[in-house]
Write a protein that holds these residues in place. Structure first.
Motif, PDB file in Angstrom:
ATOM      1  N   ALA A  64      10.889   5.624  -0.288  1.00 53.04           N
ATOM      2  CA  ALA A  64      11.309   5.173  -1.614  1.00 53.04           C
ATOM      3  C   ALA A  64      12.396   4.110  -1.502  1.00 53.04           C
ATOM      4  CB  ALA A  64      11.798   6.359  -2.439  1.00 53.04           C
ATOM      5  N   GLY A  65      13.273   4.263  -0.518  1.00 50.13           N
ATOM      6  CA  GLY A  65      14.335   3.281  -0.328  1.00 50.13           C
ATOM      7  C   GLY A  65      13.794   1.909   0.034  1.00 50.13           C
ATOM      8  N   GLU A  66      12.780   1.874   0.906  1.00 48.86           N
ATOM      9  CA  GLU A  66      12.176   0.598   1.298  1.00 48.86           C
ATOM     10  C   GLU A  66      11.488  -0.067   0.112  1.00 48.86           C
ATOM     11  OE1 GLU A  66      10.989   1.181   5.987  1.00 48.86           O
ATOM     12  OE2 GLU A  66       9.787   2.216   4.459  1.00 48.86           O
ATOM     13  N   LYS A  76      12.923   6.961 -10.848  1.00 48.45           N
ATOM     14  CA  LYS A  76      13.810   8.083 -11.185  1.00 48.45           C
ATOM     15  C   LYS A  76      15.175   7.951 -10.517  1.00 48.45           C
ATOM     16  CE  LYS A  76      14.015  13.154 -11.062  1.00 48.45           C
ATOM     17  NZ  LYS A  76      13.292  14.403 -10.651  1.00 48.45           N
ATOM     18  N   THR A  77      15.219   7.398  -9.314  1.00 46.48           N
ATOM     19  CA  THR A  77      16.456   7.420  -8.529  1.00 46.48           C
ATOM     20  C   THR A  77      17.189   6.075  -8.484  1.00 46.48           C
ATOM     21  OG1 THR A  77      15.211   6.964  -6.496  1.00 46.48           O
ATOM     22  CG2 THR A  77      15.586   9.282  -7.069  1.00 46.48           C
ATOM     23  N   GLN A  86      -0.498   9.995  -4.503  1.00 44.64           N
ATOM     24  CA  GLN A  86      -0.822   9.131  -5.638  1.00 44.64           C
ATOM     25  C   GLN A  86       0.327   8.193  -6.012  1.00 44.64           C
ATOM     26  OE1 GLN A  86      -2.501  11.530  -8.814  1.00 44.64           O
ATOM     27  NE2 GLN A  86      -4.025  12.413  -7.471  1.00 44.64           N
ATOM     28  N   LEU A  87       0.916   8.337  -7.197  1.00 41.72           N
ATOM     29  CA  LEU A  87       1.955   7.429  -7.685  1.00 41.72           C
ATOM     30  C   LEU A  87       3.372   7.974  -7.487  1.00 41.72           C
ATOM     31  CD1 LEU A  87       0.288   6.404 -11.082  1.00 41.72           C
ATOM     32  CD2 LEU A  87       0.196   5.175  -8.912  1.00 41.72           C
ATOM     33  N   GLN A  88       3.507   9.012  -6.691  1.00 38.09           N
ATOM     34  CA  GLN A  88       4.793   9.691  -6.562  1.00 38.09           C
ATOM     35  C   GLN A  88       5.896   8.776  -6.047  1.00 38.09           C
ATOM     36  OE1 GLN A  88       4.302  13.274  -4.240  1.00 38.09           O
ATOM     37  NE2 GLN A  88       2.708  14.071  -5.585  1.00 38.09           N
ATOM     38  N   LEU A  89       5.566   7.865  -5.123  1.00 41.48           N
ATOM     39  CA  LEU A  89       6.586   6.994  -4.543  1.00 41.48           C
ATOM     40  C   LEU A  89       7.171   6.056  -5.606  1.00 41.48           C
ATOM     41  CD1 LEU A  89       7.854   6.564  -1.753  1.00 41.48           C
ATOM     42  CD2 LEU A  89       6.292   4.646  -1.431  1.00 41.48           C
ATOM     43  N   ILE A  90       6.309   5.487  -6.449  1.00 43.51           N
ATOM     44  CA  ILE A  90       6.806   4.628  -7.530  1.00 43.51           C
ATOM     45  C   ILE A  90       7.691   5.433  -8.472  1.00 43.51           C
ATOM     46  CG2 ILE A  90       6.185   3.154  -9.475  1.00 43.51           C
ATOM     47  CD1 ILE A  90       3.506   2.633  -8.131  1.00 43.51           C
ATOM     48  N   GLU A  91       7.242   6.617  -8.831  1.00 46.02           N
ATOM     49  CA  GLU A  91       7.992   7.440  -9.779  1.00 46.02           C
ATOM     50  C   GLU A  91       9.342   7.860  -9.209  1.00 46.02           C
ATOM     51  OE1 GLU A  91       4.780   9.457 -12.654  1.00 46.02           O
ATOM     52  OE2 GLU A  91       4.730  10.259 -10.622  1.00 46.02           O
ATOM     53  N   GLU A  92       9.397   8.069  -7.898  1.00 41.63           N
ATOM     54  CA  GLU A  92      10.677   8.404  -7.264  1.00 41.63           C
ATOM     55  C   GLU A  92      11.642   7.229  -7.333  1.00 41.63           C
ATOM     56  OE1 GLU A  92      12.533   9.844  -2.949  1.00 41.63           O
ATOM     57  OE2 GLU A  92      10.346   9.866  -3.267  1.00 41.63           O
ATOM     58  N   VAL A  93      11.122   6.015  -7.099  1.00 41.31           N
ATOM     59  CA  VAL A  93      11.971   4.821  -7.193  1.00 41.31           C
ATOM     60  C   VAL A  93      12.520   4.669  -8.605  1.00 41.31           C
ATOM     61  CG1 VAL A  93      11.991   2.299  -7.100  1.00 41.31           C
ATOM     62  CG2 VAL A  93      10.832   3.597  -5.304  1.00 41.31           C
ATOM     63  N   ALA A 121       0.820  -1.214   0.000  1.00 41.89           N
ATOM     64  CA  ALA A 121       0.000   0.000   0.000  1.00 41.89           C
ATOM     65  C   ALA A 121       0.853   1.262   0.000  1.00 41.89           C
ATOM     66  CB  ALA A 121      -0.922   0.007   1.215  1.00 41.89           C
ATOM     67  N   ILE A 122       0.489   2.201  -0.853  1.00 39.83           N
ATOM     68  CA  ILE A 122       1.057   3.551  -0.842  1.00 39.83           C
ATOM     69  C   ILE A 122      -0.099   4.546  -0.902  1.00 39.83           C
ATOM     70  CG2 ILE A 122       3.165   2.774  -1.990  1.00 39.83           C
ATOM     71  CD1 ILE A 122       2.168   4.169  -4.558  1.00 39.83           C
ATOM     72  N   ALA A 123       0.194   5.790  -0.592  1.00 39.74           N
ATOM     73  CA  ALA A 123      -0.806   6.870  -0.661  1.00 39.74           C
ATOM     74  C   ALA A 123      -2.078   6.507   0.093  1.00 39.74           C
ATOM     75  CB  ALA A 123      -1.119   7.215  -2.127  1.00 39.74           C
ATOM     76  N   ASP A 124      -1.934   5.903   1.266  1.00 35.57           N
ATOM     77  CA  ASP A 124      -3.081   5.411   2.016  1.00 35.57           C
ATOM     78  C   ASP A 124      -2.785   5.497   3.508  1.00 35.57           C
ATOM     79  OD1 ASP A 124      -5.073   3.562   3.249  1.00 35.57           O
ATOM     80  OD2 ASP A 124      -5.529   3.054   1.163  1.00 35.57           O
ATOM     81  N   HIS A 125      -3.787   5.906   4.290  1.00 34.10           N
ATOM     82  CA  HIS A 125      -3.588   6.004   5.737  1.00 34.10           C
ATOM     83  C   HIS A 125      -3.416   4.643   6.391  1.00 34.10           C
ATOM     84  CE1 HIS A 125      -7.760   4.742   6.817  1.00 34.10           C
ATOM     85  NE2 HIS A 125      -8.041   5.244   5.623  1.00 34.10           N
ATOM     86  N   ARG A 126      -3.754   3.556   5.668  1.00 36.01           N
ATOM     87  CA  ARG A 126      -3.582   2.203   6.192  1.00 36.01           C
ATOM     88  C   ARG A 126      -2.240   1.589   5.810  1.00 36.01           C
ATOM     89  NH1 ARG A 126      -8.597  -0.204   3.204  1.00 36.01           N
ATOM     90  NH2 ARG A 126      -7.889   1.436   1.764  1.00 36.01           N
TER      91      ARG A 126
END
Length: 390
Positions: free
Chosen positions: A170-172, A212-213, A203-210, A159-164
Protein backbone atom coordinates in the motif's frame (compact mmCIF):
# COMPACT_ATOMS: atom_id res chain seq x y z
CA UNK A 1 -13.19 24.39 -46.46
CA UNK A 2 -15.93 24.27 -43.86
CA UNK A 3 -18.07 21.19 -43.32
CA UNK A 4 -21.79 21.39 -42.67
CA UNK A 5 -23.51 18.24 -41.45
CA UNK A 6 -27.26 18.64 -41.87
CA UNK A 7 -30.35 16.82 -40.56
CA UNK A 8 -28.53 14.57 -38.08
CA UNK A 9 -30.13 13.30 -34.89
CA UNK A 10 -27.56 14.81 -32.51
CA UNK A 11 -26.50 13.33 -29.17
CA UNK A 12 -23.90 15.38 -27.33
CA UNK A 13 -24.36 12.68 -25.72
CA UNK A 14 -27.40 14.56 -24.34
CA UNK A 15 -30.11 14.29 -27.03
CA UNK A 16 -30.68 17.53 -28.96
CA UNK A 17 -32.95 16.21 -31.71
CA UNK A 18 -32.41 16.97 -35.40
CA UNK A 19 -29.75 19.64 -35.79
CA UNK A 20 -27.12 20.97 -38.20
CA UNK A 21 -23.47 21.07 -37.14
CA UNK A 22 -20.96 23.48 -38.73
CA UNK A 23 -17.28 22.52 -38.53
CA UNK A 24 -14.13 24.45 -39.39
CA UNK A 25 -10.48 24.52 -38.36
CA UNK A 26 -10.86 21.13 -36.71
CA UNK A 27 -13.46 22.49 -34.29
CA UNK A 28 -17.22 22.50 -33.90
CA UNK A 29 -18.23 26.07 -34.78
CA UNK A 30 -21.95 25.98 -34.12
CA UNK A 31 -24.94 23.67 -33.62
CA UNK A 32 -28.31 24.94 -34.81
CA UNK A 33 -31.70 23.80 -36.01
CA UNK A 34 -31.17 25.05 -39.57
CA UNK A 35 -27.93 26.52 -40.84
CA UNK A 36 -28.23 28.23 -44.23
CA UNK A 37 -25.00 27.74 -46.18
CA UNK A 38 -26.18 29.12 -49.51
CA UNK A 39 -24.24 32.40 -49.18
CA UNK A 40 -20.96 30.49 -48.79
CA UNK A 41 -21.73 27.44 -50.90
CA UNK A 42 -18.34 27.40 -52.64
CA UNK A 43 -16.52 27.21 -49.29
CA UNK A 44 -18.67 24.59 -47.57
CA UNK A 45 -18.85 20.82 -47.97
CA UNK A 46 -22.45 19.90 -47.14
CA UNK A 47 -23.22 16.39 -45.86
CA UNK A 48 -26.81 15.25 -45.51
CA UNK A 49 -26.93 13.00 -42.45
CA UNK A 50 -30.65 12.29 -42.49
CA UNK A 51 -31.29 8.87 -40.95
CA UNK A 52 -28.10 8.99 -38.87
CA UNK A 53 -27.23 9.65 -35.27
CA UNK A 54 -24.42 12.18 -34.80
CA UNK A 55 -22.44 11.33 -31.66
CA UNK A 56 -19.00 12.09 -30.19
CA UNK A 57 -16.10 9.97 -31.41
CA UNK A 58 -15.06 7.26 -28.97
CA UNK A 59 -12.25 7.67 -26.45
CA UNK A 60 -10.50 4.35 -25.80
CA UNK A 61 -8.58 4.91 -22.58
CA UNK A 62 -6.69 1.62 -22.40
CA UNK A 63 -4.95 0.35 -25.54
CA UNK A 64 -1.60 -1.41 -26.01
CA UNK A 65 -0.69 0.79 -28.96
CA UNK A 66 2.83 -0.67 -29.20
CA UNK A 67 1.57 -4.22 -28.71
CA UNK A 68 1.43 -6.26 -25.54
CA UNK A 69 1.74 -9.72 -24.18
CA UNK A 70 4.59 -12.15 -24.28
CA UNK A 71 3.24 -14.37 -21.49
CA UNK A 72 3.76 -17.32 -23.85
CA UNK A 73 7.35 -16.28 -24.73
CA UNK A 74 8.63 -13.93 -27.43
CA UNK A 75 6.52 -15.34 -30.26
CA UNK A 76 3.35 -14.28 -28.41
CA UNK A 77 4.17 -10.57 -28.33
CA UNK A 78 1.17 -8.90 -29.96
CA UNK A 79 1.56 -6.38 -32.83
CA UNK A 80 1.24 -2.60 -32.77
CA UNK A 81 -2.12 -0.90 -33.24
CA UNK A 82 -2.83 0.08 -36.88
CA UNK A 83 -4.68 3.35 -37.49
CA UNK A 84 -7.43 1.73 -39.58
CA UNK A 85 -8.49 -0.45 -36.62
CA UNK A 86 -9.35 2.72 -34.73
CA UNK A 87 -11.13 4.34 -37.66
CA UNK A 88 -13.35 1.35 -38.38
CA UNK A 89 -14.19 1.15 -34.67
CA UNK A 90 -15.16 4.82 -34.38
CA UNK A 91 -12.26 5.63 -32.05
CA UNK A 92 -10.91 9.16 -32.44
CA UNK A 93 -8.87 9.37 -29.21
CA UNK A 94 -6.63 6.69 -27.68
CA UNK A 95 -4.62 6.34 -24.47
CA UNK A 96 -1.67 3.96 -24.79
CA UNK A 97 -0.42 1.71 -21.99
CA UNK A 98 2.27 -0.89 -21.36
CA UNK A 99 1.29 -4.12 -19.60
CA UNK A 100 3.27 -7.12 -18.36
CA UNK A 101 6.40 -6.48 -20.42
CA UNK A 102 8.28 -3.44 -19.18
CA UNK A 103 11.56 -4.60 -20.72
CA UNK A 104 11.03 -4.74 -24.47
CA UNK A 105 8.03 -2.39 -24.38
CA UNK A 106 9.61 0.94 -23.43
CA UNK A 107 8.28 4.41 -22.63
CA UNK A 108 10.31 5.91 -25.48
CA UNK A 109 8.61 3.54 -27.91
CA UNK A 110 5.17 4.25 -26.40
CA UNK A 111 5.54 8.02 -26.72
CA UNK A 112 6.88 7.68 -30.27
CA UNK A 113 3.89 5.54 -31.28
CA UNK A 114 1.53 8.09 -29.69
CA UNK A 115 3.18 10.85 -31.74
CA UNK A 116 2.85 8.72 -34.87
CA UNK A 117 -0.89 8.13 -34.40
CA UNK A 118 -1.30 11.89 -33.87
CA UNK A 119 0.50 12.55 -37.14
CA UNK A 120 -1.78 10.04 -38.88
CA UNK A 121 -4.87 11.94 -37.78
CA UNK A 122 -6.28 10.87 -34.40
CA UNK A 123 -5.58 12.06 -30.85
CA UNK A 124 -3.26 9.91 -28.74
CA UNK A 125 -1.97 10.11 -25.17
CA UNK A 126 -0.27 7.53 -22.94
CA UNK A 127 0.36 6.49 -19.35
CA UNK A 128 3.81 6.16 -17.76
CA UNK A 129 4.93 2.77 -16.43
CA UNK A 130 3.63 -0.78 -16.70
CA UNK A 131 2.50 -3.59 -14.38
CA UNK A 132 5.41 -3.28 -11.97
CA UNK A 133 6.55 -0.94 -9.20
CA UNK A 134 8.80 0.95 -9.18
CA UNK A 135 7.78 2.05 -12.67
CA UNK A 136 10.18 2.72 -15.53
CA UNK A 137 9.57 6.30 -16.66
CA UNK A 138 10.73 8.31 -19.66
CA UNK A 139 12.49 11.12 -17.76
CA UNK A 140 13.41 9.30 -14.55
CA UNK A 141 10.45 10.73 -12.63
CA UNK A 142 6.70 10.17 -12.96
CA UNK A 143 6.00 13.76 -11.96
CA UNK A 144 8.43 15.02 -14.61
CA UNK A 145 6.89 12.69 -17.22
CA UNK A 146 3.41 14.08 -16.60
CA UNK A 147 4.47 17.71 -16.32
CA UNK A 148 6.98 17.90 -19.17
CA UNK A 149 5.86 15.36 -21.78
CA UNK A 150 2.70 16.40 -23.60
CA UNK A 151 1.54 12.86 -24.39
CA UNK A 152 1.90 11.46 -20.85
CA UNK A 153 -1.21 12.10 -18.73
CA UNK A 154 -0.96 9.61 -15.85
CA UNK A 155 0.46 6.29 -14.67
CA UNK A 156 -0.30 2.69 -15.47
CA UNK A 157 -1.31 0.10 -15.99
CA UNK A 158 -0.18 -0.93 -12.50
CA UNK A 159 -1.06 -4.53 -11.64
CA UNK A 160 -2.61 -5.63 -8.35
CA UNK A 161 -4.29 -8.89 -7.29
CA UNK A 162 -2.33 -10.73 -9.98
CA UNK A 163 0.48 -13.29 -9.99
CA UNK A 164 2.18 -11.19 -12.71
CA UNK A 165 2.28 -8.04 -10.57
CA UNK A 166 5.28 -6.93 -8.49
CA UNK A 167 3.14 -7.60 -5.40
CA UNK A 168 3.17 -3.91 -4.41
CA UNK A 169 2.51 -2.68 -0.89
CA UNK A 170 0.00 0.00 0.00
CA UNK A 171 2.89 2.35 0.74
CA UNK A 172 4.40 1.85 -2.72
CA UNK A 173 1.06 2.41 -4.45
CA UNK A 174 0.35 5.49 -2.31
CA UNK A 175 3.71 7.03 -3.20
CA UNK A 176 3.08 6.45 -6.91
CA UNK A 177 -0.44 7.91 -6.70
CA UNK A 178 0.86 10.95 -4.85
CA UNK A 179 3.45 11.66 -7.53
CA UNK A 180 0.86 11.19 -10.29
CA UNK A 181 -1.55 13.48 -8.47
CA UNK A 182 0.98 16.29 -8.01
CA UNK A 183 2.14 15.98 -11.61
CA UNK A 184 -1.46 16.22 -12.77
CA UNK A 185 -2.29 19.22 -10.56
CA UNK A 186 0.77 21.16 -11.71
CA UNK A 187 0.21 20.44 -15.41
CA UNK A 188 -3.58 20.51 -15.64
CA UNK A 189 -3.73 16.82 -16.52
CA UNK A 190 -5.73 14.02 -14.93
CA UNK A 191 -2.81 12.26 -13.24
CA UNK A 192 -4.98 9.17 -12.98
CA UNK A 193 -3.42 5.86 -11.89
CA UNK A 194 -4.73 3.12 -14.18
CA UNK A 195 -4.94 -0.11 -12.17
CA UNK A 196 -4.95 -3.58 -13.75
CA UNK A 197 -6.99 -5.83 -11.44
CA UNK A 198 -6.19 -9.54 -11.76
CA UNK A 199 -8.17 -12.51 -10.52
CA UNK A 200 -6.54 -12.64 -7.07
CA UNK A 201 -8.77 -12.93 -4.03
CA UNK A 202 -7.60 -9.54 -2.70
CA UNK A 203 -9.36 -7.76 -5.59
CA UNK A 204 -9.50 -3.99 -4.82
CA UNK A 205 -8.25 -4.22 -1.24
CA UNK A 206 -4.91 -2.50 -1.95
CA UNK A 207 -6.60 0.59 -3.42
CA UNK A 208 -9.05 0.74 -0.54
CA UNK A 209 -6.21 0.50 1.98
CA UNK A 210 -4.44 3.44 0.32
CA UNK A 211 -7.62 5.53 0.38
CA UNK A 212 -8.31 4.59 4.02
CA UNK A 213 -4.81 5.26 5.35
CA UNK A 214 -3.76 8.32 3.30
CA UNK A 215 -5.19 11.60 2.04
CA UNK A 216 -5.27 10.39 -1.57
CA UNK A 217 -8.87 10.47 -2.90
CA UNK A 218 -10.50 7.38 -4.31
CA UNK A 219 -10.93 9.20 -7.63
CA UNK A 220 -7.16 9.15 -8.19
CA UNK A 221 -7.48 5.52 -9.29
CA UNK A 222 -9.19 3.91 -12.28
CA UNK A 223 -9.31 0.12 -11.78
CA UNK A 224 -9.92 -1.80 -15.00
CA UNK A 225 -11.04 -5.35 -15.90
CA UNK A 226 -13.83 -4.92 -13.32
CA UNK A 227 -15.93 -7.47 -15.25
CA UNK A 228 -13.24 -10.15 -15.03
CA UNK A 229 -15.51 -12.40 -12.94
CA UNK A 230 -18.67 -12.27 -10.86
CA UNK A 231 -16.97 -11.67 -7.51
CA UNK A 232 -14.94 -8.73 -8.83
CA UNK A 233 -17.98 -7.21 -10.52
CA UNK A 234 -19.88 -7.35 -7.22
CA UNK A 235 -16.94 -5.74 -5.43
CA UNK A 236 -16.76 -3.10 -8.18
CA UNK A 237 -20.39 -2.13 -7.60
CA UNK A 238 -19.69 -1.50 -3.91
CA UNK A 239 -16.49 0.38 -4.77
CA UNK A 240 -18.28 2.64 -7.26
CA UNK A 241 -20.99 3.42 -4.72
CA UNK A 242 -18.22 4.73 -2.45
CA UNK A 243 -17.33 7.24 -5.17
CA UNK A 244 -14.67 5.28 -7.05
CA UNK A 245 -14.41 4.97 -10.81
CA UNK A 246 -14.66 1.53 -12.44
CA UNK A 247 -13.70 0.47 -15.94
CA UNK A 248 -15.15 -2.41 -17.96
CA UNK A 249 -12.92 -4.25 -20.44
CA UNK A 250 -14.81 -4.94 -23.67
CA UNK A 251 -12.36 -7.47 -25.17
CA UNK A 252 -12.57 -11.07 -24.01
CA UNK A 253 -11.54 -14.55 -25.06
CA UNK A 254 -13.84 -16.23 -27.60
CA UNK A 255 -15.18 -18.82 -25.20
CA UNK A 256 -16.04 -16.13 -22.65
CA UNK A 257 -18.32 -14.17 -24.97
CA UNK A 258 -21.42 -16.07 -23.87
CA UNK A 259 -20.70 -15.56 -20.17
CA UNK A 260 -23.14 -12.83 -19.21
CA UNK A 261 -20.99 -11.75 -16.28
CA UNK A 262 -18.15 -10.84 -18.65
CA UNK A 263 -20.13 -8.84 -21.21
CA UNK A 264 -19.62 -5.15 -20.58
CA UNK A 265 -23.06 -4.26 -21.94
CA UNK A 266 -24.79 -6.55 -19.43
CA UNK A 267 -22.50 -5.45 -16.61
CA UNK A 268 -23.34 -1.82 -17.31
CA UNK A 269 -27.06 -2.50 -17.04
CA UNK A 270 -26.52 -4.36 -13.78
CA UNK A 271 -24.52 -1.51 -12.29
CA UNK A 272 -27.14 1.05 -13.28
CA UNK A 273 -29.94 -1.17 -11.93
CA UNK A 274 -28.05 -1.37 -8.62
CA UNK A 275 -27.77 2.40 -8.35
CA UNK A 276 -24.24 3.12 -9.54
CA UNK A 277 -24.12 6.62 -11.08
CA UNK A 278 -23.31 6.49 -14.80
CA UNK A 279 -20.61 9.13 -14.19
CA UNK A 280 -18.51 6.54 -12.28
CA UNK A 281 -18.30 4.06 -15.19
CA UNK A 282 -16.05 3.83 -18.25
CA UNK A 283 -15.52 1.28 -21.02
CA UNK A 284 -12.14 0.53 -22.63
CA UNK A 285 -11.10 -2.16 -25.11
CA UNK A 286 -7.67 -3.35 -23.91
CA UNK A 287 -6.97 -3.39 -27.65
CA UNK A 288 -3.80 -5.18 -28.86
CA UNK A 289 -3.32 -6.51 -25.35
CA UNK A 290 -2.80 -10.20 -24.87
CA UNK A 291 -5.67 -12.14 -23.32
CA UNK A 292 -3.71 -14.96 -21.69
CA UNK A 293 -5.23 -18.05 -20.18
CA UNK A 294 -3.68 -19.69 -17.12
CA UNK A 295 -4.59 -22.95 -15.39
CA UNK A 296 -5.28 -23.23 -11.66
CA UNK A 297 -1.53 -23.33 -11.01
CA UNK A 298 -0.99 -20.05 -12.94
CA UNK A 299 0.64 -21.92 -15.83
CA UNK A 300 0.19 -20.32 -19.27
CA UNK A 301 -2.03 -22.47 -21.52
CA UNK A 302 -3.18 -20.14 -24.30
CA UNK A 303 -3.75 -16.59 -25.49
CA UNK A 304 -5.97 -14.29 -27.54
CA UNK A 305 -5.66 -10.63 -28.51
CA UNK A 306 -7.80 -7.62 -27.57
CA UNK A 307 -9.63 -5.77 -30.34
CA UNK A 308 -10.46 -2.06 -30.24
CA UNK A 309 -13.68 -2.70 -32.21
CA UNK A 310 -15.05 -4.49 -29.14
CA UNK A 311 -15.58 -1.05 -27.57
CA UNK A 312 -18.18 -0.01 -30.16
CA UNK A 313 -19.70 -3.49 -30.20
CA UNK A 314 -20.42 -3.44 -26.46
CA UNK A 315 -21.84 0.08 -26.61
CA UNK A 316 -24.13 -1.03 -29.44
CA UNK A 317 -25.22 -4.12 -27.49
CA UNK A 318 -25.98 -2.02 -24.42
CA UNK A 319 -28.32 0.08 -26.58
CA UNK A 320 -29.85 -2.51 -28.89
CA UNK A 321 -29.95 -5.57 -26.60
CA UNK A 322 -30.04 -4.19 -23.07
CA UNK A 323 -32.32 -1.30 -24.14
CA UNK A 324 -30.32 1.34 -22.31
CA UNK A 325 -30.67 4.92 -23.61
CA UNK A 326 -28.00 6.22 -25.98
CA UNK A 327 -27.43 9.32 -23.86
CA UNK A 328 -26.34 7.16 -20.91
CA UNK A 329 -24.44 4.46 -22.77
CA UNK A 330 -22.41 6.85 -24.91
CA UNK A 331 -21.05 8.65 -21.85
CA UNK A 332 -18.95 5.66 -20.74
CA UNK A 333 -16.63 5.98 -23.76
CA UNK A 334 -16.83 9.72 -24.43
CA UNK A 335 -17.87 12.27 -21.80
CA UNK A 336 -16.80 10.22 -18.77
CA UNK A 337 -13.21 9.40 -19.81
CA UNK A 338 -12.75 12.96 -21.11
CA UNK A 339 -13.75 14.33 -17.69
CA UNK A 340 -11.81 11.77 -15.62
CA UNK A 341 -8.63 12.05 -17.68
CA UNK A 342 -9.04 15.82 -18.20
CA UNK A 343 -8.93 15.59 -21.98
CA UNK A 344 -9.92 19.14 -22.81
CA UNK A 345 -12.19 19.71 -25.81
CA UNK A 346 -12.97 15.99 -26.09
CA UNK A 347 -15.91 13.72 -25.36
CA UNK A 348 -18.89 15.96 -26.17
CA UNK A 349 -20.48 17.64 -29.17
CA UNK A 350 -20.07 21.23 -28.10
CA UNK A 351 -19.18 24.53 -29.72
CA UNK A 352 -15.41 25.00 -29.49
CA UNK A 353 -14.66 21.31 -28.92
CA UNK A 354 -12.60 19.22 -31.30
CA UNK A 355 -14.69 17.94 -34.20
CA UNK A 356 -14.44 14.23 -33.30
CA UNK A 357 -17.69 12.92 -34.71
CA UNK A 358 -19.37 9.66 -35.68
CA UNK A 359 -22.36 9.24 -37.95
CA UNK A 360 -24.20 6.06 -37.04
CA UNK A 361 -26.85 4.55 -39.28
CA UNK A 362 -30.07 4.32 -37.30
CA UNK A 363 -31.58 1.21 -38.88
CA UNK A 364 -28.54 -1.04 -38.43
CA UNK A 365 -26.72 0.88 -35.69
CA UNK A 366 -23.46 0.65 -37.61
CA UNK A 367 -20.73 3.24 -38.15
CA UNK A 368 -21.25 5.13 -41.40
CA UNK A 369 -18.66 7.92 -41.16
CA UNK A 370 -15.85 8.99 -38.84
CA UNK A 371 -14.40 12.49 -38.43
CA UNK A 372 -11.31 13.18 -36.28
CA UNK A 373 -10.25 16.76 -35.53
CA UNK A 374 -12.40 17.97 -38.41
CA UNK A 375 -11.07 15.54 -41.03
CA UNK A 376 -13.16 12.77 -42.52
CA UNK A 377 -11.30 9.53 -41.83
CA UNK A 378 -14.13 7.30 -43.08
CA UNK A 379 -17.14 8.22 -45.20
CA UNK A 380 -20.06 6.00 -46.18
CA UNK A 381 -18.18 3.03 -44.66
CA UNK A 382 -15.13 3.65 -46.86
CA UNK A 383 -11.83 4.33 -45.06
CA UNK A 384 -10.29 7.51 -46.46
CA UNK A 385 -7.17 7.68 -44.27
CA UNK A 386 -4.99 4.67 -43.45
CA UNK A 387 -1.83 4.26 -41.43
CA UNK A 388 1.47 5.09 -43.14
CA UNK A 389 2.39 1.47 -43.86
CA UNK A 390 -1.09 -0.02 -44.26
Amino acid sequence: MLTLIKNADVYTPTPLGEKDVLIGGGKIITISADIDASAMAEYIDVVDAKGNYLVPGLIDGHVHITGGGGEGSFKTRTPELPLSDCIQAGITSVVGVIGTDGTTRTMANLVAKAKGLEEEGITCYCQSGNYHLPIKTLTGSLQNDIMLVHEIIGAGEIAIADHRSSQPTAGELARLASEARIGGILSGKGGIVNIHVGDGADQLQLIEEVVKTTNIPITQFLPTHINRHEELLTTGIKYAKKGGYVDFTTSCLDDEINDDNLKSSKGLKRMLDEGVPIEQITFTSDGQGSLPRFDKNSKFIGLGIGKVVSLFNELRDAITEEKLPIEKVWKVATENPARILKLDNKGTIKEGNDADILLITKDSFSIDSVMAKGQWMMSKKEILVKGTFE
